[in-house]
Design a protein around this motif. Sequence first.
Motif, PDB file in Angstrom:
ATOM      1  N   GLU A  18      64.859  13.788  42.585  1.00 63.00           N
ATOM      2  CA  GLU A  18      65.448  13.596  43.915  1.00 63.00           C
ATOM      3  C   GLU A  18      64.846  12.453  44.714  1.00 63.00           C
ATOM      4  OE1 GLU A  18      65.891  17.113  46.234  1.00 63.00           O
ATOM      5  OE2 GLU A  18      66.400  18.377  44.505  1.00 63.00           O
ATOM      6  N   GLY A  19      63.753  11.865  44.256  1.00 61.26           N
ATOM      7  CA  GLY A  19      63.140  10.773  44.993  1.00 61.26           C
ATOM      8  C   GLY A  19      62.279  11.260  46.141  1.00 61.26           C
ATOM      9  N   ARG A  20      61.939  10.345  47.031  1.00 57.97           N
ATOM     10  CA  ARG A  20      61.048  10.649  48.152  1.00 57.97           C
ATOM     11  C   ARG A  20      61.676  11.679  49.084  1.00 57.97           C
ATOM     12  NH1 ARG A  20      56.836   7.751  50.040  1.00 57.97           N
ATOM     13  NH2 ARG A  20      57.455   5.963  48.742  1.00 57.97           N
ATOM     14  N   PRO A  21      60.983  12.787  49.376  1.00 59.84           N
ATOM     15  CA  PRO A  21      61.538  13.796  50.284  1.00 59.84           C
ATOM     16  C   PRO A  21      61.763  13.233  51.689  1.00 59.84           C
ATOM     17  CG  PRO A  21      59.753  14.718  48.980  1.00 59.84           C
ATOM     18  CD  PRO A  21      59.725  13.241  48.749  1.00 59.84           C
ATOM     19  N   ALA A  22      62.842  13.678  52.324  1.00 61.77           N
ATOM     20  CA  ALA A  22      63.155  13.212  53.673  1.00 61.77           C
ATOM     21  C   ALA A  22      62.268  13.868  54.723  1.00 61.77           C
ATOM     22  CB  ALA A  22      64.621  13.486  53.982  1.00 61.77           C
ATOM     23  N   GLY A  23      61.741  15.058  54.417  1.00 66.64           N
ATOM     24  CA  GLY A  23      60.926  15.748  55.407  1.00 66.64           C
ATOM     25  C   GLY A  23      60.558  17.137  54.922  1.00 66.64           C
ATOM     26  N   LEU A  24      60.127  17.979  55.866  1.00 68.40           N
ATOM     27  CA  LEU A  24      59.602  19.293  55.525  1.00 68.40           C
ATOM     28  C   LEU A  24      60.623  20.160  54.809  1.00 68.40           C
ATOM     29  CD1 LEU A  24      57.188  21.228  55.736  1.00 68.40           C
ATOM     30  CD2 LEU A  24      58.110  21.992  57.947  1.00 68.40           C
ATOM     31  N   ASP A  25      61.889  20.082  55.165  1.00 66.37           N
ATOM     32  CA  ASP A  25      62.896  20.913  54.496  1.00 66.37           C
ATOM     33  C   ASP A  25      62.927  20.638  52.995  1.00 66.37           C
ATOM     34  OD1 ASP A  25      63.569  22.089  56.876  1.00 66.37           O
ATOM     35  OD2 ASP A  25      65.421  20.940  57.173  1.00 66.37           O
ATOM     36  N   ASP A  26      62.883  19.365  52.620  1.00 68.35           N
ATOM     37  CA  ASP A  26      62.862  19.035  51.198  1.00 68.35           C
ATOM     38  C   ASP A  26      61.587  19.547  50.530  1.00 68.35           C
ATOM     39  OD1 ASP A  26      65.304  17.783  51.309  1.00 68.35           O
ATOM     40  OD2 ASP A  26      64.489  15.744  51.390  1.00 68.35           O
ATOM     41  N   TRP A  27      60.450  19.358  51.195  1.00 71.14           N
ATOM     42  CA  TRP A  27      59.190  19.833  50.616  1.00 71.14           C
ATOM     43  C   TRP A  27      59.208  21.355  50.443  1.00 71.14           C
ATOM     44  CZ3 TRP A  27      56.319  16.946  47.906  1.00 71.14           C
ATOM     45  CH2 TRP A  27      56.091  15.602  48.218  1.00 71.14           C
ATOM     46  N   GLN A  28      59.788  22.076  51.392  1.00 72.55           N
ATOM     47  CA  GLN A  28      59.877  23.532  51.249  1.00 72.55           C
ATOM     48  C   GLN A  28      60.659  23.919  50.002  1.00 72.55           C
ATOM     49  OE1 GLN A  28      60.358  26.271  54.746  1.00 72.55           O
ATOM     50  NE2 GLN A  28      60.919  24.363  55.786  1.00 72.55           N
ATOM     51  N   ARG A  29      61.798  23.270  49.788  1.00 76.69           N
ATOM     52  CA  ARG A  29      62.594  23.570  48.587  1.00 76.69           C
ATOM     53  C   ARG A  29      61.786  23.310  47.323  1.00 76.69           C
ATOM     54  NH1 ARG A  29      66.148  20.636  46.982  1.00 76.69           N
ATOM     55  NH2 ARG A  29      66.007  18.790  48.354  1.00 76.69           N
ATOM     56  N   HIS A  30      61.105  22.184  47.305  1.00 74.05           N
ATOM     57  CA  HIS A  30      60.344  21.832  46.109  1.00 74.05           C
ATOM     58  C   HIS A  30      59.191  22.811  45.871  1.00 74.05           C
ATOM     59  CE1 HIS A  30      62.815  18.404  46.146  1.00 74.05           C
ATOM     60  NE2 HIS A  30      62.013  17.522  46.697  1.00 74.05           N
ATOM     61  N   VAL A  31      58.512  23.209  46.943  1.00 73.93           N
ATOM     62  CA  VAL A  31      57.364  24.099  46.776  1.00 73.93           C
ATOM     63  C   VAL A  31      57.813  25.510  46.399  1.00 73.93           C
ATOM     64  CG1 VAL A  31      55.386  25.147  47.952  1.00 73.93           C
ATOM     65  CG2 VAL A  31      55.859  22.707  48.231  1.00 73.93           C
ATOM     66  N   ARG A  32      58.934  25.975  46.929  1.00 72.47           N
ATOM     67  CA  ARG A  32      59.454  27.280  46.491  1.00 72.47           C
ATOM     68  C   ARG A  32      59.714  27.274  44.991  1.00 72.47           C
ATOM     69  NH1 ARG A  32      62.654  27.080  51.416  1.00 72.47           N
ATOM     70  NH2 ARG A  32      61.809  28.569  52.927  1.00 72.47           N
ATOM     71  N   PHE A  33      60.324  26.199  44.517  1.00 76.43           N
ATOM     72  CA  PHE A  33      60.558  26.070  43.079  1.00 76.43           C
ATOM     73  C   PHE A  33      59.230  26.047  42.321  1.00 76.43           C
ATOM     74  CE2 PHE A  33      61.024  23.068  39.440  1.00 76.43           C
ATOM     75  CZ  PHE A  33      61.841  23.851  38.644  1.00 76.43           C
ATOM     76  N   ALA A  34      58.267  25.294  42.810  1.00 73.96           N
ATOM     77  CA  ALA A  34      56.982  25.176  42.135  1.00 73.96           C
ATOM     78  C   ALA A  34      56.246  26.510  42.081  1.00 73.96           C
ATOM     79  CB  ALA A  34      56.127  24.112  42.836  1.00 73.96           C
ATOM     80  N   LEU A  35      56.318  27.299  43.156  1.00 74.44           N
ATOM     81  CA  LEU A  35      55.672  28.614  43.150  1.00 74.44           C
ATOM     82  C   LEU A  35      56.340  29.558  42.159  1.00 74.44           C
ATOM     83  CD1 LEU A  35      55.042  29.108  46.975  1.00 74.44           C
ATOM     84  CD2 LEU A  35      53.326  28.626  45.214  1.00 74.44           C
ATOM     85  N   ALA A  36      57.640  29.441  42.006  1.00 73.85           N
ATOM     86  CA  ALA A  36      58.337  30.249  41.002  1.00 73.85           C
ATOM     87  C   ALA A  36      57.898  29.860  39.590  1.00 73.85           C
ATOM     88  CB  ALA A  36      59.845  30.086  41.155  1.00 73.85           C
ATOM     89  N   VAL A  37      57.764  28.568  39.349  1.00 71.15           N
ATOM     90  CA  VAL A  37      57.272  28.105  38.051  1.00 71.15           C
ATOM     91  C   VAL A  37      55.868  28.650  37.796  1.00 71.15           C
ATOM     92  CG1 VAL A  37      56.541  26.058  36.757  1.00 71.15           C
ATOM     93  CG2 VAL A  37      58.716  26.041  37.993  1.00 71.15           C
ATOM     94  N   ALA A  38      54.993  28.555  38.796  1.00 69.05           N
ATOM     95  CA  ALA A  38      53.626  29.032  38.632  1.00 69.05           C
ATOM     96  C   ALA A  38      53.574  30.537  38.410  1.00 69.05           C
ATOM     97  CB  ALA A  38      52.796  28.657  39.862  1.00 69.05           C
ATOM     98  N   GLY A  39      54.443  31.276  39.082  1.00 69.56           N
ATOM     99  CA  GLY A  39      54.486  32.714  38.865  1.00 69.56           C
ATOM    100  C   GLY A  39      54.815  33.063  37.423  1.00 69.56           C
TER     101      GLY A  39
END
Length: 311
Positions: A265-286
């Motif tokens: 997706e390229g450079r995140p536009a702001g916190l909303d994008d980072w939230q989506r990415h981190v939710r996905f990352a936490l699911a992967v880590a789980g």
Amino acid sequence: MGYAVVLGEALIDLLEEDRDGELIYRQAIGGAPLNVAVGVARLGGAVQYAGSLGTDVLGDRIAAFLAEAGVGERGVRRAAVPTTLAVTTFEGAEPAFTFYGEPPSYALLGPADLDRDILAGGEVLYTGSICLLREPFRAAARQAWSGFSGLRVFDPNVRPRLLPDAAAVTALRELVEEFFATADLVKLSLADAQLLYAESDPAAAADRIRSLGAAAVVVTCGARGAHVAAADGAVSLPAPSVRAIDATGAGDSVMGALVSRLLAEGRPAGLDDWQRHVRFALAVAGLVCERQGGATAMPTPAEVTARWGEI
């Protein structure tokens, strides 16, 4: 979609395990940067690994594993030294590491070994971890980082047993802050923040690192989830509920997932994008925590979807 360059160590983990009442050590390919590279590849991202491998049979196994995982090896240097071993003991699911091998096979990539073409074509550069404690790798990482034109992501991945005294901690803090200052993303654990800054509040740690110049900071807090800070705000996100059996590589899987999203997706536009990415990352880590850890625990998109649905 472009590719990521992962610059750092690869080694062999010897994982403590009780088998029929006998304590044994199970061999696994690891090293935080290698785990990140494999995590990106498993999630469908293109990635080139740059680092040094021994020329012994263990180095051959690491090289073969990278190729099988779909990780590019154009940046690999082979060195005529034994492969470093990380003996891994556990308190519950959390690992602790003791390293054996001198000189360390993972830190022998120097500035002259960098593949300039790979770096010039990359969209994301990751570095960090224990390889930065040694030369010539540290000089190579500084050179690659300073000249990179894409997104730069960093993980200090602190290992307390490699820091014998307060002076060593201070030296590491000064070193990693060089990278924090120009990072597009810093990912660190709360344990890292506690060692570097005696800081147990993830929000305060993130604010401190952002004040140094980092564009975004993700502080992982184990089963509590993660705190995310960007220019337009901050938020704490919960981790999914899992039955953890081995947390080895969980933090690396967070970084692998984040890098894969940055590639897509390229450079995140702001916190909303980072939230989506981190939710996905936490699911992967789980999902990684529900498996025997390390590089082999890194999941595919189909496995993530099967466990958690669309994220």
